[in-house]
Design an enzyme around this catalytic site. Sequence first.
Site, PDB file in Angstrom:
ATOM      1  N   CYS A 216      30.445  -4.336  26.245  1.00 25.00           N
ATOM      2  CA  CYS A 216      31.720  -3.901  26.846  1.00 25.00           C
ATOM      3  C   CYS A 216      31.651  -2.474  27.362  1.00 25.00           C
ATOM      4  CB  CYS A 216      32.889  -4.039  25.868  1.00 25.00           C
ATOM      5  SG  CYS A 216      33.192  -5.713  25.356  1.00 25.00           S
TER       6      CYS A 216
ATOM      7  N   ASP B 184      39.135   7.911  20.618  1.00 20.81           N
ATOM      8  CA  ASP B 184      38.796   6.548  20.226  1.00 20.81           C
ATOM      9  C   ASP B 184      37.818   6.661  19.049  1.00 20.81           C
ATOM     10  OD1 ASP B 184      37.602   4.106  19.851  1.00 20.81           O
ATOM     11  OD2 ASP B 184      37.145   3.737  21.960  1.00 20.81           O
TER      12      ASP B 184
ATOM     13  N   LYS C 178      36.465  -2.571  11.554  1.00 20.08           N
ATOM     14  CA  LYS C 178      35.190  -1.842  11.615  1.00 20.08           C
ATOM     15  C   LYS C 178      35.040  -0.867  10.441  1.00 20.08           C
ATOM     16  CE  LYS C 178      34.912  -1.837  16.678  1.00 20.08           C
ATOM     17  NZ  LYS C 178      34.102  -2.961  17.131  1.00 20.08           N
TER      18      LYS C 178
ATOM     19  N   GLN D 297      34.313   3.756  16.379  1.00 22.30           N
ATOM     20  CA  GLN D 297      32.938   3.745  15.854  1.00 22.30           C
ATOM     21  C   GLN D 297      32.657   4.904  14.913  1.00 22.30           C
ATOM     22  OE1 GLN D 297      30.749   1.357  16.291  1.00 22.30           O
ATOM     23  NE2 GLN D 297      31.884   0.182  17.798  1.00 22.30           N
TER      24      GLN D 297
ATOM     25  N   HIS E 217      34.089   2.461  26.071  1.00 23.85           N
ATOM     26  CA  HIS E 217      34.242   1.014  25.927  1.00 23.85           C
ATOM     27  C   HIS E 217      35.260   0.559  26.978  1.00 23.85           C
ATOM     28  CE1 HIS E 217      35.553  -2.751  23.999  1.00 23.85           C
ATOM     29  NE2 HIS E 217      34.447  -2.711  23.293  1.00 23.85           N
TER      30      HIS E 217
END
Lengths: 406, 139
Positions: A363, A199, A225, A202, A122
């Site tokens: 993104c 990261d 999220k 997600q 991202h």
Amino acid sequence: MIFEVEKIREEFPILKSQVGKYPLIYLDNGATSEKPQCVIDRIQKYYEEENANIHRGVHHLSQISTDNYEKARKIIQSYLNARFDHEIIFTKGTTDGINLVASSFGKLLKEGDEVLITEMEHHSNIVPWHMLVEEKGIVVKYIPLKQNGELDLSTLDELLTDRTKLLSITHISNSLGTINPIKEVIEKAHQNGTKVLIDAAQSLQHTKVDVQELDCDLLVFSGHKVFGPTGVGILYGKEELLNELPPYQGGGDMIKTVSMERTTYNDLPHKFEAGTPNIVGGIALGTALEWLSGFDMEQVEAYEHELLLYATKRIKEIEGVKIYGEAEHKSAVLSFLVENIHPYDIGTLLNQQGVAVRTGHHCTQPIMDFYSIPGTIRASFSFYNTKEEIDQFITALQKAVNMLGA
Amino acid sequence: MTIAERESELIDEFSFYEDWMEKYEHIIELGKSLPLISEEHKKDENIIKGCQSTVWLHADLQDGKVIFTADADAIIAKGIIAMLVQVLSGNSPQNIIDAKLDFIKELGLQEHLSPTRSNGLVSMVKQMKMYALGFNMKA
């Protein structure tokens, strides 16, 4: 425990809404998840009964507020299986967490030091490193992408050099759904003496993440999220590393003493938490993860995988559909284009029929450049979605294609 | 026909459709009648900034009237620019500058286009008025 999706849906008031005359079909979970009633209630309760600033006052409300905020930190610690609660730093979100690391870890970097990222990151895991290229003359290298949406990890040995100080990699790709084998990657990086930032924006909502089992040095994610509120997120870091890093922002809460000449910094986690934080956000994030811990994540994963397989099968019935991201290990994300039709046209007509999807580059422009496309349409699922919703999505998509393809 | 008359013509046309999907079908249909920009003008500097899809717009001044031609890579955007061209093309620069374009609101177009696309609509109008302003200053 039996997985009862209808019961889960009951907990999400927004899922009962209508878009015009159509029921809402929310397939933009990669952008943000909807919120269960318990999280909404927690936010309201805070402002009705507990609101006060934390870590400051001796008064009743300030103590309640502080206790609840610190309790949330412990819930998050336990959810991630971190060793200590002071390894949990509250941030504004994933982007803020990465920027914190880039700023603080970046202060330790010298010209020519390397940060290794991947071609599927991202922008929030690219741009902060680009800024360090300009600022400090570091070098950013990329693990390349393969046509099927997996990373070409055969390049890893070559890319990890004695100058590679940090490897920053996404657990799951927001555009392609690829689940990266981060445990192996972390192990390899550590053999090279390279620290690893994960990261997890997600992943946490789809799969169990155990920071000790992964042995990652740093990990970031966003509250919104994972069924929590916006504007709050977490940076997890190993105690030793966080102690080594210089502070990020200066201000209240992060200091031990301030004289006119100098400041001494507070201990972890406060060293990285300057100013009044998003108190209610932190508390409600704790509620969200407590709620999520009530589920068997293996069941969640299995159900979401079933949704992905079903959606993939059904979308292939539509002529001209091309799916982007066909990794062997894939999260419930379906990125696609329809031949000769602009993704924005499809997004607009899906929206008219109550279906919320994302269109554009998500993104992740390097991914789009890799496939030579301007963007995709992305349907991203959560465990409150159903096969019936997928059927309605496919019907709406077919209608859009019929209108646009003529 | 004046700009206002052309606007009410469009409003009348759309009043036949109750369903927004039908309205979109009509927007797509209108795109097919768009006077297309010639290949020589289909270049980067004629792309309208602020649109999520690529929209090219060109304007010529013929006998004191502004003649617009355009194209878009997305069908709905093409329909929308076609509506604007249908309303504005062939008018004097001053009339274009003064046009209130109430039909956009009347038709509920702004509400029904996603924010990014609605921005595109705003950019389209702005670019058309800029052309008119340019011709007016030259005159």
